[in-house]
Structure formats: structure tokens, C-alpha cells
Write an enzyme that holds these catalytic residues in place. Structure first.
Site, mmCIF file in Angstrom:
data_model
loop_
_atom_site.group_PDB
_atom_site.id
_atom_site.type_symbol
_atom_site.label_atom_id
_atom_site.label_comp_id
_atom_site.label_asym_id
_atom_site.label_seq_id
_atom_site.Cartn_x
_atom_site.Cartn_y
_atom_site.Cartn_z
ATOM 1 N N HIS A 103 -5.924 13.447 -12.037
ATOM 2 C CA HIS A 103 -5.351 12.166 -11.591
ATOM 3 C C HIS A 103 -3.930 11.971 -12.093
ATOM 4 C CE1 HIS A 103 -6.078 7.522 -11.232
ATOM 5 N NE2 HIS A 103 -4.831 7.829 -10.998
ATOM 6 N N GLU B 232 -5.063 -0.217 -9.612
ATOM 7 C CA GLU B 232 -5.271 0.304 -10.966
ATOM 8 C C GLU B 232 -4.622 -0.538 -12.053
ATOM 9 O OE1 GLU B 232 -6.263 4.660 -11.141
ATOM 10 O OE2 GLU B 232 -4.212 4.715 -10.366
ATOM 11 N N HIS C 117 1.901 4.479 -15.839
ATOM 12 C CA HIS C 117 0.888 5.343 -15.238
ATOM 13 C C HIS C 117 1.544 6.208 -14.165
ATOM 14 C CE1 HIS C 117 -2.559 7.087 -13.413
ATOM 15 N NE2 HIS C 117 -2.450 6.391 -12.291
#
Lengths: 269, 269, 269, 269
Positions: free
Chosen positions: B200, B111, B130
Site C-alpha cells: 500500500h 483514509e 501518507h
């Protein structure tokens, strides 16, 4: 004899005494069960015990097993003790009916039949965790379906059915203490990765030790997330397509958390 | 030789031996990427990884990056591994498309495109986190807006929009695995300091490492506070005027918690 | 004198000094109370104090006692101090009225009458815990019945009645500070394993130290599970038959968590 | 010179070097402020900082002060830094207006006016804590009254009024950054032991350091208990008579948790 020779003899004796003491402190030569199995399989099983305790999935109770790689009808699990304290010399081997191959006086978990039954019914399963997680109990006693809320728990798409011993067995002591109860649980588990046991806990199954540990940990986290989400509004869960793809990719990266969890446990025996 | 000379020589030898031992303990010469960048930038990035793990914002998953100071179209991030274990020799450099400049066999986070896209779209952003925070997921899956409940999370006044991969991409594996998905996320982020990713996790962005770490931590805390407040009654949130002023003053004092968090992590490599 | 003789004498002196230092560090010869009682009983009582603190059942307040094995009308409990810091030399003996047998200037817990009264009324009880658990208070102040939600807390089938000092005693300082209040609590406890004290905390009782510690810990866990389950739907609790059987088997395996808890506390004095 | 004499001289030199190194490591001679005040008062203030962090009442933000015993119009507080890291050499003295007596280049907390104003208005107050506790914020932003739910938080009977900067000051940066704002807060606090600051945190006040630390910790615990109790049903709070008596007796025993908390912090400077 010179002073230097006397001194040397004294030091050699001290070193020998130290070595004898260290040998005495080492666990006894491991039993035939673990010698017959891949040492890495046994080592990962010991890590699994320690990690599941460190991650608060297991407490003084609960257990984890792996299918034997030498005889796939057998499985390996610690003797009856708290998972936090398990070492490789505590690992015992069980036959397809859940009976110890070479007990040598060691006690077995009463609920080894959970593992035996699942290994019999699910040839794909290589590892099983049984936990009394307080975060899962609420789902088991209210018949609430655990859902795949986010990508890391996408494996819940396979379902999380609830086995209630009372349905077919009436008033029991709640333990899966024989193969009949084990078969009942395995039948309800079906092809899922997780099954809940009403008023008792849950099981997680997988085709490897890292993945079963991962599933047990994230089932527990998903349970908390689902309760919180339920408080905020209607939950948009993963679609079947999303869940299938997410499960595959996340489980392919299980090495990342697995290495972290092992490093947090530290040195094991 | 005099006794005092012997003594001096012995002491000098001891000091030399100590220095050699210390040098041996130092990490190997760092890769070309970090040598080209300000060592303090790299050091703060390593701290950020460790702090975000210690503060339970990152677990085995998640990542943090910083924009390169040598080439602002590039960014720095650890190779693919658990943030808790990152050292300076794990830091790699990525180009504007998220591709590693000098991989040398090291794996990158799938990612990394989250970071690449945000750096492309937001020239003001110097650091990105993240996270899969379980405290944030409930907001992302119910479409609930995270609000600036109190002064330390006043930066939420900039918004916390929710990016849903399903809207434009249908059934995916939920990961931001290419620049198209990254651009989709960056577009939804807009000028906010935080964006949620449905089912997510979330991203936090800022113009410095201490502030992005701060924002990630306090977004998570605000999420818990907001759920609890919602249980008690109608929430009086910060007014736009209050939030703008509070954000400015609180982020000006980020050094205080940043020093505390670093001291809690301790020595890093 | 030869160098070797000097060396030997120096080493022997060092060993002697070490032994003297270790002896000096040992707790002073224990008072007559604990010498008269089984050292294992006293040791388990010290462990109970430390375990209950480590497991967050006790904080700076709260206490645990055991019935004396030398004189069953007496009981043993620490002097007034935080349970986390209790050592065997802090253990005092109390008579059937809760008065210290040999105070020697040491202060006693104001609420020792909780223990005295329960030992008088319940000849089967050998150990008592009193806790201010924040997880239990909500039940005590809303008149909510704690239920046996799952097998590990099946002992709650015996009931968890709520004693409210205000009913018979009006405005008090909430402490069970004399035998009248103690008798009131013991009467409400009846034959249960647990009783709540409105706006104050709870007591757990059992016929052994490991089981009373176990009951205190799992009463607290059950309280959290019950609140969460209540949020999901209607709770299916253990049937009376299930609960009776489960309690018997689970309490027969209390050694497993007890050994774990002791190992987590480590060395005690 | 004999070998034994050389050896003795080397050892004496090593000890001297060690002693010199230790002396160099000791904090510099403390500033005039703390030398003028009772060292025990300063020591307890350092403990208070560390304890409030260890008990999760303070994080990187927040502060605690004590009224000076040399000049009751003055107060002592750390320079601007994270409470977890405070040592006695960080303690500074402030005058009745909240201005440092002898700054010597050290920065002060922006919100020292919270403390200055309370000491001016409340001659009975000897210690003040300011915290951003996430457990308290929900009460402050919904106007929910914190109630004395159980005996250990009986001091809440004195009230927990909510100060909202917006009422008289409109859009501010939420900080109590001058004496006008401080006076506003102190006026709302009135004779209570606790006051909430909307969207910001709370203050606790008391006539001693152990009691103010105690009140801060148990205000936070009571907040969680009250939210949980509210989920179960109607709460029966302490009557005014119960609360007055309970507060007196519990606060008389504050030494027990205070000693525990200090022992958990360990050695301080």
C-alpha cells in the site's frame, strides 16, 4: 470625414482583420465523425493522448481509442501521428473491421486492428491503450508474469497474459497489422485488463477512458516496483480477495488522479 | 482643474484599479476552519501538499495533515483531491475520530483514519504524511527493514515497522477506512517516525510540518540508496549513537531544504 | 503638421525600427558552406543536435554530422561546442579527411575523424552520431553484446560491435583524434548501424538524419531494457526474420517521432 | 501646455519611476569580501552553486567554495543556505581556520571545515565541492572503490578513498564540524580528486571552479555506470596510461560543458 470617424474606421478594420486571422488559425470545422459523437467523449480521448505522453506511457509511438457512443460497433482514434500532438480535429472514426469511415486523405495507424479486434471480442471494453513501454518489454521477452504488487495496480489480478506473434504467425514485422493478428491478441487478452505483446509492448483495456489511462500508467509503475521488489526478496502479492476489493475502490476514485493529469496537460484543442 | 491635479487623479485611479484587480484575484474568504487556526499552520500545510507532489512523494493519491493548534484533539487536512492542486480554501477540520467538523458538502479522504488514529495515540506528533511511494512498496511486500543508511535519513533509527492489514483483518480493500484499521496502524507505528503498510505505501510522522515533509522525502531517497548499496556489498549502517546525533543536527537544519522546496513550488493560494 | 500625420509618421517609424531590429537579430549571413548545401539538410542537422540533447543522448559532449549533398566526399558538422546550443551559423564543412574547408578561426571537434572515416568507408551512410551515453558504457566495458530486444530497436540486428582503442593503439587518450583511429573504428563498425567504443561511448549511422537520430535514441533505450530483462530471466530476442521486417517498417514510420521531437525542441536558428 | 507636451512629461515620469524601482530591486552594494576578490571568481562560484543544483549533485544541502585570489589562505563560500538560491551577495570570506572574516550576522555552513582543511593541506586545490549524492552513498557504506570506468571520469584514477569518521572519532553526528575532523578528511583525501565520507557523501577538489563542478557531476554519473556495468560482467577499466591521458584532454575541454551548464542556469545575480 472627421478625424475621429477616420480613426474609428481604422480601428474597426483592425479588429475585423484580427478576427479573420484568429478564425483562420482555428482548426477547420470538425469532421462529421466527432460531431456525431459526444463532444465529452472526444475531449477525454484527446486528453488521454496528451496525458499518456506526459506520463511517459506513450512516446512518438502508441495510441489510444474509445468505443463510439453513437455506433457501438465503431471506435474513435486519432489519425496516425504522435499522441502528444493530437487535437480533436485529428480524431477519426473506424468501423468494426478497423477501417476508417471517412478518411478524407488522412492516414490511419497501421495497428488499428489491435483496437478493432478487442472491441469486437470484448463488448464490455470502452477504451484501449497500446504502448511500447520500455518498463514492460522485459516482462514480455522473458515470459515473466506481471503481478498485482500493491493496491493501485490491483486490476492486474485479472491477469497480464503474453501474446507472441511468432507462435501462430512465424516471422512477422511484429505489428498487429490486420484482423487475424488482432484476433490473436484479443483471444490471448481474454478477460484480462492488460495483455503483453512479446518484444513489442502491451495493451490496457477498460470500460472508460479515465480507467484505461489509469491502468496503462499503473501497469508501467507496477512493472518497476516488481523488479525492485524481486531484488529484495520473496514478494507477498495481494490475495485474490484483497485484489478484487482494492481494484473496486481504487478505480472508483480514478477521478482524483484524472483531474490532476488533465490539469497538468492544460488547455487542449 | 490644473494639469497637475488631473495627473494626480489619473495616477490615484490607476492605483485603485490595480488594487481592486488584485483583490478580485484573491481566493474567496476562507472557511471557518482555517480562520480559527493559525494562518501560518494552514499555509505550511498547503505548501506541504505541493512540495510532496513536486518531490514525487505524492502523486494523484496520498495526503498530509497537521494537528490543529486551536484544538489539539482535531486535525487539518485537505478535502479529497490531488495534493498538487490543494489551496487554503480546501483545508478542512476533523475531530478526534476523523470526522469532518464542518463538511459543507465537501468530500473527505477515505483514509483520514490514518491521521486520526496517529494523533490519538501519539500526542507528540503534529504532522502526518501518507504516501504510495513506488520506492517504498518493495520493502513493504518483502518484509525488508528500511535502515538508516546515511545521516540525512538517520530518523529511520526509530524504526520502520510494517503494518499488514491481512494479519488482523483478512481480505480488505487495503485502505485504512475506519478507526479500527487506523488504530492497528498506529499501534504498529509505535514510537517510530515511519511505518510501512504492506502492499500500500507508508506513513511518516513528526512534530512539525517541515520535518514530516523532510522525513517523507528522505525515506523515499533512503529506500533507493539501500537497494543500490545492497547490490554492492554488505552495508555499514549508522551506529545507534551516530544516528541519534545525526538525526538531531540534521533535523535542526530542516529550514534550509524547506525554504528551497517552498521557493520551487512558488506562489500558493 | 496635423496630429494625425504626426501619429502616422511615428507608427511607420516604429514599424521600420522593429524590422531593422529583427534583421539585426537574425544570424549573420551564413558562411559559404551552408549556403552551398540544401538549407533543409542544414536545418535538420541543427534539429538533430537539439533533439539528441533534449532526449539525453548527448550532453555537453558528443556530436552529429551529415554527408554534404553538394559534395558527397564532404560532410557538415557544428563547430566545437555543446550540441544543445548549435545554430545554423555554427555549421561547418569538412573534407574527406575531416579537415575544415573554411574554418575562419572556428574550432573543430577533435573527434571529427570518427565521422570522416565512416563517410569514407560507408558510401551508404548519410548521417553519424557520436555519444557518451552512460547507458551504453556498461556494455562497452564488459564486452556485452547489445541485442535487438524489441521491434523499435530491430536495427541492432545489424550488430553492435565494440571497438577498443587499446587493441591496436595501446594507451591513448581514448579520443578518435586522427584518421588512423577513425579507420580502426570504421573497420570494426563494418556494416552495422551501431558500434560501441570501449570506455568511451558509441556511434550510430544511417542513411538519413531522422533515422540516425532515431537509432541513437533507441540504442540507448534498448540498453536499459536489456539490463532490466536480464534481471528477470532468459531473453527471447527478435529472430533474424522478425528483426529484418520490423526494422524496415519501423524506420519507414520515423516521421512520427521525428515530428514530435522537433516540436518539443521548438524554434531553432 | 499642449497635449503632446503633457503626454511627453507623463512618459518621462513613468520611465524615471521605473528606473528608480529597478535600482531599488538590485541587490545591496556587495560586502567587502566579494569586492576584494575578482568578480569573475565570485560569479563563477555563484554559477557553480546553481549548476550543481540543476545537475542534481546538490539538493537542499551541500556546498561549494573557491580559494580567494586576494589572500590564498582564505576561501569564499556562500552563507548557510540552499545552493539553488545563492546570489553574489550571499558569498562570504573565510580564513584559514574556516572562520568568517566579516560575518555581519550571517550564518555559516557547519561543515566549512571540510573546505578549510583541504585548502590548508592541498595548495594546488582552488575549488571544493561537498555533496550528499544518493548515487555515491552506496559506495561509501560498502567500502566499494569508485573506478575510472570511462574517459570522462578518468580523474578517478587519482583515487576515491573513503573517510570514516567512526574510525578515529567514534560516534559523532557525522558532520565535519571542526578542524580536527576536517584534517582527518583531508589526510584521507591525500592527492586524490575525490574522497567519499562514509554514510554522508563525498568531496571533489580541483584547481578551478569549472573543473571541480565537472568532477562532482561526473563522479556521480560514473557511480551509476559502475553499478550497471557490475551487473553485466567483469569491468575493463581505463589503464593508468589511458586514464592519465584521457583526464588531461577531457579536462582541457571543460569549457564546452561549462558553457552549456551556465546557459541552462540562465541569468544570475
Amino acid at each position: 470625414m472627421s478625424r475621429w470617424k477616420i480613426g474609428t474606421i481604422v480601428m474597426v478594420c483592425a479588429v475585423l482583420c484580427g478576427a479573420i486571422a484568429l478564425s483562420a488559425a482555428r482548426p477547420a470545422a470538425q469532421g462529421s465523425a466527432s460531431l456525431a459523437n459526444d463532444p465529452k467523449l472526444v475531449e477525454d480521448l484527446v486528453y488521454a493522448n496528451r496525458i499518456l505522453f506526459a506520463q511517459s506511457v506513450l512516446d512518438g509511438f502508441g495510441h489510444v481509442s474509445v468505443r463510439s457512443d453513437k455506433d457501438p460497433s465503431h471506435f474513435l482514434m486519432s489519425r496516425s501521428m504522435a499522441p502528444a500532438l493530437v487535437t480533436s480535429s485529428d480524431i477519426m472514426e473506424y468501423d468494426r473491421n478497423g477501417e476508417p469511415v471517412d478518411a478524407r486523405g488522412r492516414n490511419s495507424y497501421v495497428e488499428r486492428y489491435i483496437h478493432a479486434a478487442i472491441y469486437r471480442l470484448r463488448p464490455d471494453v470502452k477504451a484501449v491503450v497500446h504502448s511500447h513501454s520500455p518498463d514492460i518489454i522485459p516482462y514480455s521477452v522473458t515470459g515473466t508474469k506481471l503481478l498485482p504488487i500493491y493496491h493501485v495496480s490491483a486490476f492486474l489480478r485479472l491477469g497480464a497474459p503474453i501474446f507472441d506473434t511468432h507462435d501462430d504467425f512465424g516471422d512477422t514485422d511484429m505489428l498487429i497489422r490486420d484482423n487475424k493478428l488482432g484476433d490473436g491478441l484479443a483471444k490471448v487478452l481474454g478477460n484480462s485488463g492488460v495483455a503483453l505483446i512479446r518484444g513489442h509492448g502491451f495493451v490496457a483495456v477498460a470500460d472508460s477512458t479515465p480507467i484505461v489511462v489509469y491502468r496503462a500508467i499503473y501497469t508501467q509503475i507496477n512493472a518497476r516496483v516488481q523488479i525492485d521488489a524481486g531484488r529484495l526478496g520473496t514478494i507477498k502479492v495481494l490475495t485474490p480477495g484483497e485484489a478484487a476489493k482494492a481494484q473496486a475502490i481504487v478505480e472508483a476514485t480514478v477521478g482524483r488522479p484524472w483531474e490532476l493529469w488533465k490539469s497538468q496537460v492544460g488547455k487542449i484543442e
